[in-house]
Each structure stands twice: as C-alpha cells, then as structure tokens.
Write an enzyme that holds these catalytic residues in place. Structure first.
Site, PDB file in Angstrom:
ATOM      1  CD  GLN A 158      -2.588  -1.138   4.542  1.00  0.00           C
ATOM      2  OE1 GLN A 158      -3.334  -1.262   3.573  1.00  0.00           O
ATOM      3  NE2 GLN A 158      -1.770  -2.101   4.925  1.00  0.00           N
ATOM      4  CB  ALA A 205     -10.449  -3.472   0.124  1.00  0.00           C
ATOM      5  CG  HIS A 206      -5.562  -2.772   0.997  1.00  0.00           C
ATOM      6  ND1 HIS A 206      -4.965  -3.036   2.203  1.00  0.00           N
ATOM      7  CD2 HIS A 206      -5.887  -3.972   0.501  1.00  0.00           C
ATOM      8  CE1 HIS A 206      -4.924  -4.320   2.415  1.00  0.00           C
ATOM      9  NE2 HIS A 206      -5.481  -4.913   1.400  1.00  0.00           N
ATOM     10  CG  ASN A 207      -2.873  -1.750  -3.123  1.00  0.00           C
ATOM     11  OD1 ASN A 207      -2.651  -2.069  -1.956  1.00  0.00           O
ATOM     12  ND2 ASN A 207      -2.148  -0.861  -3.763  1.00  0.00           N
TER      13      ASN A 207
END
Length: 201
Positions: free
Chosen positions: A90, A131-133
């Site tokens: 990540q 969460a991511h992005n």
C-alpha cells in the site's frame, strides 16, 4: 521528539515524533501521540490522545483527532497466491482537508495507489472505518460504526447514519443520505435517500 517543532506547539508527554515530520503552529499533541516520518500536521490542529499518524499523511488546518484515531495505516489489500493470502503493498497516502474531525478509535487507511482523501469539513464519529483510496467530499458526515469500502467516492454534504455500510468502487452522489444500518451495494445519484439492507430508494 526527533525533529524541530515550532514554539507554539503544545506537547503533553509522552509523545513520539519521528524525523522528517512537519508540525505547524498552534498544534496540540496529546499523550500517546505518534507521528511517523513524512507526516504533516496543519496549523491549529489538535490530536487529543493516543493518535497515530502514519508515514506520508497530510492533515490540514484545525483538524480534531480524538483518542485512538489511526490515520494512514496500510489498507487491507491482499492477493491470493495458491492457498495463502499475500499482502499487496500500500504505497499511497492520506490527504485530510481543513476543519476535519475524526472520532475515537476510527481508522482512515492509506491508499494502495494514490491517496485516501477527506475533504474540508468532513466529520467522522467514533468507530468508523474508511478504507484505502476512498474519497469523501466536503462536509460529509459519517456516523458511528459506519464502514466505507475501498475506492468508493462520496460527494459533498452526504450523510451515512450509524452502522451504515458501503461496498467498494461505488460512486455516491452529493447530498445523499444513507439511513442507519443501511447497506449500499450500488451507485447512488445526487440527493437520494436510501435505506434497508439492499439500500433501496
């Protein structure tokens, strides 16, 4: 403390600040705060206690991070390799605008590629997962135990009530309201209120 801080920064020990951190004027760092290398904290922000700001995170002005908030930890990214799961690096960051509030024990993950973004005025309650992005537009409200899955984009002035959830890679419009315990599985247009396990309009 392993870097120079402005004299206007209030430090309530114990605090750990890695080399390469940038802290602006009139910031408060409460007990147990940890700032990893490469992070930046904007003017007038307050990190109440036990807040972790991970590498590469940028926090705007007048942010309020409540106890136990974790900003910029690795996103939950894994790929199947035979019978086992392998972590996918990540390498993105987190960008947080001005006047953002993050509640106690809430988590905002770093992007896998690119950044996770909270725009100006976003307010996040306790025990929320971003969460991511994910990209959250200006002045959105995410209420306790809400979970937003990876790469979802939420427009301005939208509200997710308590325990609402959202699948990944969705586009949620501006002015959307997701009722409490809602589950959103598809894109939602501007100004729509959704409710129910299947999030019907």
């Amino acid at each position: 403390i392993m870097c120079d801080l402005p004299p206007t920064v209030e430090i309530i020990p114990p605090v750990v600040v890695d080399p390469g951190v940038t802290v602006s004027n009139n910031v408060t760092l409460g007990p147990g705060v940890y700032l990893e290398s490469g992070s930046r904290i904007g003017t007038g922000s307050r990190l109440v206690a036990r807040v972790t700001v991970c590498e590469g995170t940028r926090i705007g002005e007048r942010a309020l991070l409540h106890p136990g908030a974790v900003i910029g930890r690795e996103g939950f990214g894994f790929a199947k390799d035979g019978a086992r799961w392998v972590r996918v690096p990540q390498i993105g960051g987190v960008r947080i605008g001005d006047d953002v509030e993050v509640g106690a024990n809430s988590s905002v993950d770093r992007g896998a590629i690119g950044n996770t973004v909270l725009e100006d005025g976003v307010k996040i309650d306790n025990l929320v997962q971003v969460a991511h992005n994910v990209e959250v537009g200006e002045h959105c409200l995410l209420v306790s135990q809400t979970g937003i899955s990876g790469s979802t984009k939420i427009g301005r002035h939208s509200v997710f009530a308590g325990q609402a959830g959202c699948s990944g890679h969705l586009k949620i419009g501006s002015g959307v309201v997701a009722a409490d315990r809602d589950a959103v599985f598809k894109d939602v247009y501007d100004g729509i209120t959704v409710s129910g396990v299947a999030a019907r309009t």
